[in-house]
Design a protein around this motif. Structure first.
Motif, PDB file in Angstrom:
ATOM      1  N   PHE A   1      41.999  38.080  42.707  1.00  0.00           N
ATOM      2  CA  PHE A   1      42.994  39.059  43.173  1.00  0.00           C
ATOM      3  C   PHE A   1      44.162  39.248  42.212  1.00  0.00           C
ATOM      4  O   PHE A   1      45.107  39.942  42.515  1.00  0.00           O
ATOM      5  CB  PHE A   1      43.430  38.586  44.569  1.00  0.00           C
ATOM      6  CG  PHE A   1      44.611  39.193  45.245  1.00  0.00           C
ATOM      7  CD1 PHE A   1      44.637  40.550  45.564  1.00  0.00           C
ATOM      8  CD2 PHE A   1      45.704  38.398  45.633  1.00  0.00           C
ATOM      9  CE1 PHE A   1      45.724  41.087  46.255  1.00  0.00           C
ATOM     10  CE2 PHE A   1      46.780  38.929  46.319  1.00  0.00           C
ATOM     11  CZ  PHE A   1      46.793  40.284  46.629  1.00  0.00           C
TER      12      PHE A   1
ATOM     13  N   GLY B   1      41.098  42.040  46.828  1.00  0.00           N
ATOM     14  CA  GLY B   1      40.789  42.157  45.399  1.00  0.00           C
ATOM     15  C   GLY B   1      40.047  40.986  44.771  1.00  0.00           C
ATOM     16  O   GLY B   1      39.565  41.095  43.643  1.00  0.00           O
ATOM     17  N   SER B   2      39.918  39.877  45.490  1.00  0.00           N
ATOM     18  CA  SER B   2      39.166  38.753  44.908  1.00  0.00           C
ATOM     19  C   SER B   2      37.702  39.113  44.676  1.00  0.00           C
ATOM     20  O   SER B   2      37.071  38.582  43.762  1.00  0.00           O
ATOM     21  CB  SER B   2      39.231  37.528  45.816  1.00  0.00           C
ATOM     22  OG  SER B   2      40.562  37.107  45.946  1.00  0.00           O
ATOM     23  N   ASP B   3      37.172  39.995  45.505  1.00  0.00           N
ATOM     24  CA  ASP B   3      35.795  40.450  45.277  1.00  0.00           C
ATOM     25  C   ASP B   3      35.691  41.104  43.910  1.00  0.00           C
ATOM     26  O   ASP B   3      34.733  40.894  43.172  1.00  0.00           O
ATOM     27  CB  ASP B   3      35.376  41.485  46.337  1.00  0.00           C
ATOM     28  CG  ASP B   3      35.276  40.883  47.735  1.00  0.00           C
ATOM     29  OD1 ASP B   3      35.091  39.662  47.839  1.00  0.00           O
ATOM     30  OD2 ASP B   3      35.388  41.648  48.714  1.00  0.00           O
TER      31      ASP B   3
ATOM     32  N   SER C   1      39.722  33.188  47.172  1.00  0.00           N
ATOM     33  CA  SER C   1      40.823  33.914  47.814  1.00  0.00           C
ATOM     34  C   SER C   1      41.856  32.891  48.268  1.00  0.00           C
ATOM     35  O   SER C   1      41.620  31.684  48.221  1.00  0.00           O
ATOM     36  CB  SER C   1      40.318  34.629  49.072  1.00  0.00           C
ATOM     37  OG  SER C   1      39.518  35.716  48.760  1.00  0.00           O
ATOM     38  N   ALA C   2      42.947  33.416  48.783  1.00  0.00           N
ATOM     39  CA  ALA C   2      43.933  32.554  49.443  1.00  0.00           C
ATOM     40  C   ALA C   2      43.349  32.090  50.771  1.00  0.00           C
ATOM     41  O   ALA C   2      42.452  32.727  51.326  1.00  0.00           O
ATOM     42  CB  ALA C   2      45.203  33.354  49.689  1.00  0.00           C
TER      43      ALA C   2
ATOM     44  N   GLU D   1      46.429  32.325  46.130  1.00  0.00           N
ATOM     45  CA  GLU D   1      45.209  31.939  45.432  1.00  0.00           C
ATOM     46  C   GLU D   1      45.431  30.714  44.547  1.00  0.00           C
ATOM     47  O   GLU D   1      44.514  29.943  44.287  1.00  0.00           O
ATOM     48  CB  GLU D   1      44.702  33.125  44.596  1.00  0.00           C
ATOM     49  CG  GLU D   1      43.797  34.109  45.344  1.00  0.00           C
ATOM     50  CD  GLU D   1      44.484  34.993  46.369  1.00  0.00           C
ATOM     51  OE1 GLU D   1      45.734  35.028  46.406  1.00  0.00           O
ATOM     52  OE2 GLU D   1      43.779  35.655  47.151  1.00  0.00           O
TER      53      GLU D   1
HETATM   54  N1  ASP Z   1      44.137  37.158  49.309  1.00  0.00           N
HETATM   55  C1  ASP Z   1      43.997  38.566  49.055  1.00  0.00           C
HETATM   56  C2  ASP Z   1      43.966  39.327  50.370  1.00  0.00           C
HETATM   57  O1  ASP Z   1      44.051  38.748  51.424  1.00  0.00           O
HETATM   58  C3  ASP Z   1      42.828  38.887  48.202  1.00  0.00           C
HETATM   59  C4  ASP Z   1      41.473  38.542  48.785  1.00  0.00           C
HETATM   60  O2  ASP Z   1      41.369  37.768  49.711  1.00  0.00           O
HETATM   61  O3  ASP Z   1      40.474  39.063  48.304  1.00  0.00           O
HETATM   62  O4  ASP Z   1      43.860  40.523  50.359  1.00  0.00           O
END
Ligand code: ASP
Ligand code: MG
Length: 413
Positions: A136, A152-154, A41-42, A74
């Protein structure tokens, strides 16, 4: 030796030190002989910062450009993590979503993954490289950058694990697993070693704080074993998987879920004739209001009461709709209550245990908690109660179903 997809969330990559810790963990897995694809993720707070930046530029930011902007969060972490891996003598390569060829539809901000080309990733893995992928995000057929929705990274992690047929998708986060209930409500809540996809989906109100629920649906559909673990402590975490034969001794109830987000509405004294339910609910769904529980009473003197629940934010709107159709339907009145809570017991073990619901009702009765509505599914019993008794209800059910453990608390979000 396994093929692992490891996804690290924003807090797990929230600083240089934490990224270094992620690199150490990846290195340990490489040394054990595992092939590793890392999705990040970010850094925590970064996506929110970018959203705020966009809003300072345009009140309603252009969706295409918003995705270009948000995807940069990301991109920072994949590069930094790859540097940290290279510092450790590992061969690593970072890829954005579009570089790794995650093709999505063109729904900016909530794109769905359509296809993943795994060939390049396989080549890297075969060459002994760690593949580091930006979560994501993807790109549509025309190459426009898209994002998959917050959290969305999941979904990226699970999708890559499905496409690569990985042995496990490991979601590293700031809690060490899925608990029998929220440890902030019940001190003695226990981490579950294992839970099924179905249970996890039914426990969405608990689980959604840990995992994007859409990723659980995805994992269930493609049967990707999913493990939630803490990136700050060692441990087995919670494995989310399909129901196995070894679960014969499954306890009846695995967890207690709850939420305060619902409100109930009742149309009183509606004529008990065919078509009434649809006349009530069609205008509700036309207004895009999602209905959760629905209860219709047996009729007395040719009329019945019709009750349903909606999200609390949509209570006022649903109320207005019912008031508008009340006369036409010949109903006696409309009443509602937004100060309710839903408490659910969840467990695949219910399929083979009788008397689960009555144990629940007895526990609530002993605390003098009045049940307003009941709904059941094969693996869940939910009740609506007055919101002020919610925590008491959760605690008493947690102890009635003997879910308590050692009292080890999960770290707060
Ligand atoms: N960086 C994105 C968010 O904060 C995606 C993630 O972290 O999964 O929603
Ligand atoms: Mg997240």
């Amino acid at each position: 030796m396994a093929l692992l997809v490891q996804k690290y969330g924003g807090t797990s990559v929230g600083s240089v030190e934490r990224i270094e810790a992620v690199a150490d963990r990846v290195q340990r897995h490489r040394e054990q002989g595992d092939d590793v694809v890392v999705v990040v993720s970010a850094m925590s707070g970064e996506t929110n910062r970018l959203v705020a930046l966009a809003k300072s530029m345009q009140e309603v930011p252009d969706q295409r450009e918003m995705d270009v902007l948000l995807s940069t969060g990301e991109q920072v972490t994949i590069a930094l993590l790859s540097m940290a891996l290279k510092n450790r003598g590992l061969d690593a390569r970072s890829y954005t979503g579009s570089q790794v060829r995650i093709t999505t539809d063109s729904a900016h901000g909530k794109a769905r993954i359509q296809e993943i080309d795994t060939e390049a990733m396989r080549t890297d893995l075969d060459a002994g490289r760690v593949v580091v992928v930006a979560g994501f995000q993807g790109a549509d057929e025309l190459g426009n950058i898209t994002t998959l929705g917050r959290g969305g990274s999941d979904t990226t992690g699970v999708a890559l694990a499905a496409a690569l047929k990985a042995d496990e998708c490991q979601i590293y986060t700031d809690v060490d697993g899925v608990y029998t209930t929220d440890p902030r409500v019940v001190d003695s809540a226990r981490r579950l070693n294992k839970i099924t996809f179905e249970e996890m989906l039914e426990m969405a109100s608990l689980g959604s704080k840990i995992l994007q629920i859409r990723s659980v649906e995805f994992a269930g559909k493609y049967q990707v074993p999913l493990r939630v673990l803490s990136s700050f402590t060692e441990g087995e975490g919670t494995l989310i998987t399909t129901e196995g034969n070894e679960d014969m001794e499954q306890p009846a109830v695995s967890g207690i879920a709850f939420n305060r987000d619902e409100a109930k509405l009742t149309l009183q004294g509606v004529p008990d004739i065919p078509g009434i339910a649809s006349k009530i609910l069609v205008p509700i769904s036309d207004a895009n209001i999602e209905v959760d529980m629905i209860v219709q009473n047996v009729s007395a003197d040719g009329t019945t009461d019709f009750t349903f629940t909606v999200h609390r934010n949509e209570f006022d709107q649903a109320m207005e709709i019912l008031q508008a159709i009340q006369a036409e339907l010949g109903a006696r009145g409309v009443v509602g209550d937004a100060k309710i809570a839903k408490v659910s017991i969840v467990g695949v073990g219910m399929r083979s245990h009788a008397g689960v619901a009555s144990t629940m009702f007895k526990a609530l009765a002993e605390e003098s908690i009045n049940i307003q509505l009941i709904s059941t599914s094969e693996i869940k019993v939910s009740v609506i109660i007055d919101e002020k008794y919610m925590e008491l209800a959760v605690r008493s059910l947690h102890s009635s179903f003997e879910l308590s453990g050692t009292g080890v608390k999960a770290e707060a979000e």
